[in-house]
Scaffold this active site. Structure first.
Site, PDB file in Angstrom:
ATOM      1  N   LEU A 503      10.961   2.884 -54.229  1.00 61.43           N
ATOM      2  CA  LEU A 503      11.382   4.122 -54.961  1.00 61.43           C
ATOM      3  C   LEU A 503      11.649   5.264 -53.757  1.00 61.43           C
ATOM      4  O   LEU A 503      12.792   6.132 -54.310  1.00 61.43           O
ATOM      5  CB  LEU A 503      10.355   4.718 -55.672  1.00 61.43           C
ATOM      6  CG  LEU A 503       9.842   3.811 -56.998  1.00 61.43           C
ATOM      7  CD1 LEU A 503       8.620   4.324 -57.458  1.00 61.43           C
ATOM      8  CD2 LEU A 503      11.086   3.594 -57.824  1.00 61.43           C
ATOM      9  N   GLY A 504      11.150   5.377 -52.758  1.00 56.34           N
ATOM     10  CA  GLY A 504      11.598   6.286 -51.737  1.00 56.34           C
ATOM     11  C   GLY A 504      10.693   6.377 -50.541  1.00 56.34           C
ATOM     12  O   GLY A 504       9.847   5.342 -50.604  1.00 56.34           O
ATOM     13  N   GLY A 506       9.002   8.624 -47.021  1.00 47.80           N
ATOM     14  CA  GLY A 506       8.811   9.622 -46.327  1.00 47.80           C
ATOM     15  C   GLY A 506       8.159   9.532 -44.933  1.00 47.80           C
ATOM     16  O   GLY A 506       7.839   8.360 -44.378  1.00 47.80           O
ATOM     17  N   GLY A 507       7.828  10.853 -44.292  1.00 51.34           N
ATOM     18  CA  GLY A 507       7.161  10.683 -43.021  1.00 51.34           C
ATOM     19  C   GLY A 507       5.830  10.193 -43.111  1.00 51.34           C
ATOM     20  O   GLY A 507       5.142   9.765 -42.349  1.00 51.34           O
ATOM     21  N   PHE A 508       5.144   9.904 -44.431  1.00 56.22           N
ATOM     22  CA  PHE A 508       3.788   9.635 -44.678  1.00 56.22           C
ATOM     23  C   PHE A 508       3.647   7.931 -45.247  1.00 56.22           C
ATOM     24  O   PHE A 508       2.534   7.689 -45.611  1.00 56.22           O
ATOM     25  CB  PHE A 508       3.018  10.523 -45.379  1.00 56.22           C
ATOM     26  CG  PHE A 508       2.936  11.861 -44.591  1.00 56.22           C
ATOM     27  CD1 PHE A 508       2.457  12.140 -43.354  1.00 56.22           C
ATOM     28  CD2 PHE A 508       3.783  12.939 -45.113  1.00 56.22           C
ATOM     29  CE1 PHE A 508       2.551  13.273 -42.641  1.00 56.22           C
ATOM     30  CE2 PHE A 508       3.980  13.811 -44.398  1.00 56.22           C
ATOM     31  CZ  PHE A 508       3.283  14.283 -43.190  1.00 56.22           C
ATOM     32  N   VAL A 511       7.033   4.624 -51.079  1.00 58.04           N
ATOM     33  CA  VAL A 511       6.714   4.667 -52.343  1.00 58.04           C
ATOM     34  C   VAL A 511       7.156   3.183 -52.935  1.00 58.04           C
ATOM     35  O   VAL A 511       8.674   2.992 -52.900  1.00 58.04           O
ATOM     36  CB  VAL A 511       6.849   5.780 -53.099  1.00 58.04           C
ATOM     37  CG1 VAL A 511       6.409   5.670 -54.619  1.00 58.04           C
ATOM     38  CG2 VAL A 511       6.303   6.962 -52.548  1.00 58.04           C
ATOM     39  N   LYS A 525       2.082   4.553 -53.221  1.00 58.65           N
ATOM     40  CA  LYS A 525       2.347   4.938 -52.188  1.00 58.65           C
ATOM     41  C   LYS A 525       1.709   4.313 -50.816  1.00 58.65           C
ATOM     42  O   LYS A 525       0.104   4.624 -50.937  1.00 58.65           O
ATOM     43  CB  LYS A 525       2.038   6.627 -52.112  1.00 58.65           C
ATOM     44  CG  LYS A 525       2.607   7.197 -50.662  1.00 58.65           C
ATOM     45  CD  LYS A 525       2.724   8.793 -51.031  1.00 58.65           C
ATOM     46  CE  LYS A 525       3.575   9.218 -49.703  1.00 58.65           C
ATOM     47  NZ  LYS A 525       4.721  10.118 -49.992  1.00 58.65           N
ATOM     48  N   ASP A 621       4.381  20.621 -48.258  1.00 57.76           N
ATOM     49  CA  ASP A 621       5.572  19.761 -48.091  1.00 57.76           C
ATOM     50  C   ASP A 621       6.367  20.024 -49.493  1.00 57.76           C
ATOM     51  O   ASP A 621       6.734  19.005 -50.022  1.00 57.76           O
ATOM     52  CB  ASP A 621       5.498  18.493 -47.885  1.00 57.76           C
ATOM     53  CG  ASP A 621       6.399  17.772 -47.220  1.00 57.76           C
ATOM     54  OD1 ASP A 621       7.291  18.426 -47.082  1.00 57.76           O
ATOM     55  OD2 ASP A 621       6.377  16.333 -47.408  1.00 57.76           O
TER      56      ASP A 621
END
Ligand SMILES: *[C@@H]1O[C@H](CO)[C@@H](O)[C@H](O)[C@H]1NC(C)=O
Ligand SMILES: *[C@@H]1O[C@H](CO)[C@@H](O)[C@H](O)[C@H]1NC(C)=O
Ligand SMILES: *[C@@H]1O[C@H](CO)[C@@H](O)[C@H](O)[C@H]1NC(C)=O
Ligand SMILES: *[C@@H]1O[C@H](CO)[C@@H](O)[C@H](O)[C@H]1NC(C)=O
Ligand SMILES: *[C@@H]1O[C@H](CO)[C@@H](O)[C@H](O)[C@H]1NC(C)=O
Ligand SMILES: *[C@@H]1O[C@H](CO)[C@@H](O)[C@H](O)[C@H]1NC(C)=O
Ligand SMILES: *[C@@H]1O[C@H](CO)[C@@H](O)[C@H](O)[C@H]1NC(C)=O
Ligand SMILES: *[C@@H]1O[C@H](CO)[C@@H](O)[C@H](O)[C@H]1NC(C)=O
Ligand SMILES: *[C@@H]1O[C@H](CO)[C@@H](O)[C@H](O)[C@H]1NC(C)=O
Ligand SMILES: *[C@@H]1O[C@H](CO)[C@@H](O)[C@H](O)[C@H]1NC(C)=O
Ligand SMILES: *[C@@H]1O[C@H](CO)[C@@H](O)[C@H](O)[C@H]1NC(C)=O
Ligand SMILES: *[C@@H]1O[C@H](CO)[C@@H](O)[C@H](O)[C@H]1NC(C)=O
Length: 827
Positions: A503-504, A506-508, A511, A525, A621
């Site tokens: 789904l997406g 990021g830096g962490f 997902v 996630k 964030d």
């Protein structure tokens, strides 16, 4: 005369009928001669705003006569008569008029409280105490028949306890030189006079907060006719109308509410802070502002040998010490401080004597004595040889300092804060701390700050953290920890079809969409770079799990198997805000009304995170990618709590991450500690994007780079075309007042000085329409932009080459300079 009674439920209607009938000759808001008030009898002000009667604070067995709000569901006491001397049985105690005064008699009939006025002129039979609708209890001599028109002999507004209501005043009487004080309760369940008080400075138009009536630790700054100079947040709104009165007899401030229907109060809180709270729609107190802003600025808050940190639980004991009085401590009265676990030996007969224990990253206590000695060794032995010396600190620059007696106002700072010092505390050599492991040195107070402040510092500290080996496989999806499900990795692997539907990212971590066996759709996630140990991870995750709010994405559960760490959330059908804002088309876009509701929802969610939940969380964030939309386009803030979960690496990843930088408050870059106001800044940046429908940094259609926030701020302040700021797809279809309001709020949120930014609670109140918002000043960083007419892009998105952009613009202004330094140290 009982016209309102706690036990008068429907079952007691008949009783009530008799009650009323027995006393119909008296008004409901009045205690007259020959009347007594006992048990659960109350009087209610004419407009049903306030109630007076006996109350019992919390679990305390003690009863007091007090006044509380009638329409607030949770009893909120605003005034207490017998704050020092409680009664144990309100049924046999009596409040009545006697000897020209309103007095309280206890079970034995002795007077324990009185209004204590010398009313020689008072005709006894015409005295009456009336509870007015503003919460003021007035004893007057009702010459004639009407007690309301008589001369006021005494009033509760002149004898405040811990609450200052609209219409009340905290005054200085120039004739008697008497100060009216607003004093805190001793603790949450004891209204007796506590250590903290607010008073008017007899010499000037400012308020002071003192500890034990003597040690001043906060001042409001002088009144300039509009605001107190050190409370810049007052500029945000004219919701409150303060006025200063200075005549020959007295000086005072009083205030009223712009909208008299809003319920509001100031309290001198047991935390040693003055707090202004209002009730808005939801029957819950919203914190409007609090001073001093940080808990540890309150003098001696944690008592002797206590250590204060600006995050829950605020107070702890230094190593080698324990809480002096646990029951006081549990009621948030920390003033007793801490006591030694082992008493000092000094030159003890057992020959072992005392030793020093270093505590790192502290703000030093007050009342230090400087010593002129040449070395750290001499500093230590000077302290060692003086039995009353309790600690020493040695700093190359400043030299040697020693302390005698209790250590007061010691503050525990975050590791890597940069301002932290080392203090060496004298303990008995047989103290437990010396037999513990060397590694626990100075770490007894964990770093609990919501965000890890100081991007620059953090970069240097990224140490080789060793992953704790997994001890055993944990959990299956059946297991439950608190309210959270514990998932097995292989179950999540199955649910997400081996992590195939991304789904997406990021830096962490990324997902993935998945479906549980019971057909619930989830978003899992996969966390990367978790630096925490297993136990701490679980603690943090269960904290996040307890946080539930309609505007926060709900955590359903987690998986933790060695380095495989996942968080499982409810799946949000409508994806994230950025996809709707930046990839909209003529047919599918968010209309203005929806955007406004989204702005409000996010504000409510963040305000809950910051102010309402037990362990307050700074998100760190906030950006459109982290706002998810449910089927009704109700916004849900995602990824909260990650800052704490990810720990140290967070700010490093954040400052280098694609697409995040445009939302980062300047304090991330300057390296000072991060507070909730950093989220407010990011929120403000996002509001601008909600209006414009494009990234703040993006080029406009004609190809020139126009920094949207500057443009919008300019339009707000200088009266430009407000609807012209709107996303073109909206075709100027919006409520101008609302667009103006949102632009004003956004501009307040991105002020350089974080104290000037509103809290998220204030933002929600403005968006809800309960509070107005004043015209903001143009933030300094935007001013530079406007004045020079240079198209400087401070925080460009990563689609362009950041370092060359920032460098080419590093003309003369500070913002781009600090930007550069981050770029060179992180990239
Ligand atoms: C007292 O209150 C009751 C109910 O609130 C009302 O019915 C009654 O008229 C009131 N009596 C007076 C004297 O105001
Ligand atoms: C109070 O009681 C006394 C004696 O019972 C009576 O004389 C007096 O009139 C009463 N006063 C009022 C205001 O009812
Ligand atoms: C008022 O009542 C008190 C006793 O309740 C009495 O001592 C006093 O003399 C009375 N004063 C007047 C002016 O009647
Ligand atoms: C009331 O009168 C008494 C005796 O007349 C006096 O001692 C006391 O100070 C007075 N109290 C006030 C508040 O005026
Ligand atoms: C007010 O002024 C007087 C005399 O100038 C001074 O003694 C006193 O300390 C001042 N009080 C405060 C609170 O500053
Ligand atoms: C208050 O008024 C007095 C004169 O009555 C004046 O001397 C004093 O400066 C005034 N204080 C403030 C803070 O304005
Ligand atoms: C507060 O001050 C009083 C003297 O004004 C002193 O006796 C008392 O011990 C002080 N309280 C504390 C907690 O230090
Ligand atoms: C503010 O309060 C003052 C005095 O209480 C009053 O004269 C003034 O009209 C009020 N202003 C507003 C805007 O309500
Ligand atoms: C000050 O007090 C005196 C005596 O009580 C009164 O006559 C006068 O009106 C008061 N002045 C003001 C400005 O309130
Ligand atoms: C009322 O108080 C209880 C316990 O203190 C708290 O859990 C609840 O949230 C409060 N409700 C409101 C509306 O403030
Ligand atoms: C703690 O303090 C309370 C009063 O604040 C007192 O009643 C209690 O006995 C104290 N407990 C201990 C263990 O000293
Ligand atoms: C403790 O011992 C040191 C060195 O032996 C000596 O200098 C010092 O005076 C002693 N202090 C006391 C209080 O006895």
């Amino acid at each position: 005369m009982v016209l309102r009674s706690h036990s008068c439920t429907t079952i007691h209607l008949i009783l009530l009928y008799f009650c009323i009938n027995a006393f119909t000759s008296f008004a409901n808001d009045t205690i007259s001669v020959n009347q007594t008030l006992s048990g659960d009898q109350t009087i209610v002000s004419a407009g049903d705003n306030f109630v007076l009667g006996f109350f019992k604070p919390g679990k305390s067995p003690r009863h007091y006569i007090g006044i509380w709000f009638s329409k607030v569901p949770n009893q909120t006491v605003v005034w207490v008569a017998n704050r020092e001397i409680p009664v144990s049985d309100p049924n046999t105690a009596k409040l009545l008029i006697s000897g020209g005064n309103l007095v309280l008699l206890n079970e034995l009939g002795s007077e324990i409280w009185s209004t204590a006025v010398n009313s020689t002129s008072a005709v006894n039979s015409s005295l009456a105490a009336v509870l007015r609708d503003d919460g003021n209890l007035v004893l007057s001599d009702g010459t004639g028949s009407n007690p309301r028109s008589g001369q006021i002999l005494w009033q509760s507004f002149d004898n405040p306890v811990h609450t200052w209501l609209p219409g009340g005043k905290i005054a200085y009487d120039k004739i008697t030189e008497r100060k009216q004080l607003l004093t805190s309760w001793k603790n949450e369940e004891d209204p007796a006079m506590g250590l903290f008080s607010l008073e008017l400075d007899p010499n000037g138009s400012q308020y002071l907060i003192k500890w034990n009536r003597s040690e001043e630790y906060w001042t409001s700054g002088a009144w300039n006719g509009h605001i107190f100079s050190l409370v810049p947040e007052m500029r945000l709104t004219s919701y409150f109308n303060f006025s200063y009165v200075n005549n020959t007899n007295e000086s005072y401030f009083t205030y009223s509410m712009h909208d008299p229907a809003v319920i509001s109060r100031f309290i001198m809180d047991v935390s040693g802070q003055i707090k202004q709270l209002t009730i808005v729609n939801d029957n819950d107190w919203n914190l409007f502002w609090t001073q001093p802003r940080e808990q540890c600025q309150v003098h001696d808050y944690c008592g002797g040998f206590g250590s204060c940190q600006n995050a829950l639980p605020f107070c702890s004991c230094l190593p080698g010490f324990r809480v002096r009085n646990q029951s006081d401590w549990d009621l948030k009265d920390y003033s007793g401080g801490c006591v030694r676990e082992m008493s000092l030996q000094c030159n003890g007969s057992n020959g072992r004597g005392d030793k020093f224990w270093p505590v790192t990253d502290v703000g030093l206590p007050v009342n230090e004595k400087p010593l002129t000695v040449g070395s750290v060794g001499e500093c230590e032995s000077s302290c060692f040889n003086d039995c009353s010396c309790t600690a020493y600190a040695y700093d190359e620059g400043i030299g040697c300092s020693v302390w005698n007696g209790d250590l007061v106002n010691l503050q525990q700072l975050n590791e890597g804060d940069g301002n932290g010092k080392v203090i060496h505390i004298r303990l008995s050599a047989s103290s437990q701390v010396f037999s513990g492991s060397k590694n626990s040195k100075g770490s007894m107070i964990g770093v609990v700050a919501g965000c890890v402040g100081g991007a620059l510092v953090v970069v240097a500290v990224v140490a080789g953290l060793i992953w704790r080996r997994r001890k055993r496989a944990v959990g299956s999806s059946k297991a439950v920890e608190g309210s959270l499900a514990v998932f097995a990795y292989k179950d999540l692997q199955n649910a997400t079809k081996n992590f195939s539907d991304k789904l997406g990212g990021g830096g962490f971590g990324s997902v993935f969409k998945g479906t549980l066996p019971d057909s619930t759709v989830i978003a899992a996630k996969k966390l990367e770079s978790i630096t925490q140990g297993e136990k701490q991870f679980r603690t943090e995750v269960s904290t996040i799990g307890t946080i539930q709010h309609v505007n926060l994405v709900r955590l359903r559960g987690f998986c933790s198997e060695g380095s495989k760490k996942l968080l499982v959330y409810d799946y949000m059908e409508n994806g994230s805000l950025d996809s709707h804002l930046f990839h909209a088309n003529e047919i599918k876009f968010l209309d203005w009304k929806t955007r406004y509701q989204i702005a409000l929802g996010i504000a409510r969610g963040l305000s809950y995170l910051h102010e309402k939940c037990r362990d307050c969380i700074i998100h760190c964030d906030i950006k459109p990618e982290n706002i998810l939309l449910d089927p009704e386009f109700c916004p849900k803030v995602a990824d909260f709590g990650l800052a704490k979960l990810v720990g140290r690496d967070f700010s490093r990843v954040l400052t280098t991450m694609r697409g995040t930088r445009g939302y980062l408050a300047p304090e991330w870059i300057s390296g000072v500690a991060i507070t909730a106001k950093a989220d407010v800044y990011s929120y403000g940046m996002m509001l601008f994007e909600l209006v414009s429908g494009r990234r703040n940094s993006e080029s406009s259609e004609d190809g020139t780079v126009k920094f949207f926030p500057s443009w919008a701020a300019n339009a707000v302040v200088n009266g430009g075309d407000i609807l012209g700021l709107l996303d073109p797809v909206l075709d100027r279809n919006a409520d101008t007042e609302q667009v103006l309001k949102i632009c004003k709020i956004a501009c307040w949120c991105i002020q350089d000085d974080e104290d000037t930014r509103p809290s998220m609670g204030q933002v929600s109140q403005i968006l809800e329409g309960v509070m107005d918002v004043n015209v903001p000043p143009i933030p300094r960083s935007l001013q530079v932009f406007v004045e020079t007419q240079e198209h400087i892009v401070f925080f460009t998105d990563s689609s362009t080459d950041q370092s060359s952009q920032a460098k080419s613009n590093a003309s003369s202004n500070a913002s781009s300079n600090s930007m550069n330094s981050v770029l060179s140290s992180t990239g």
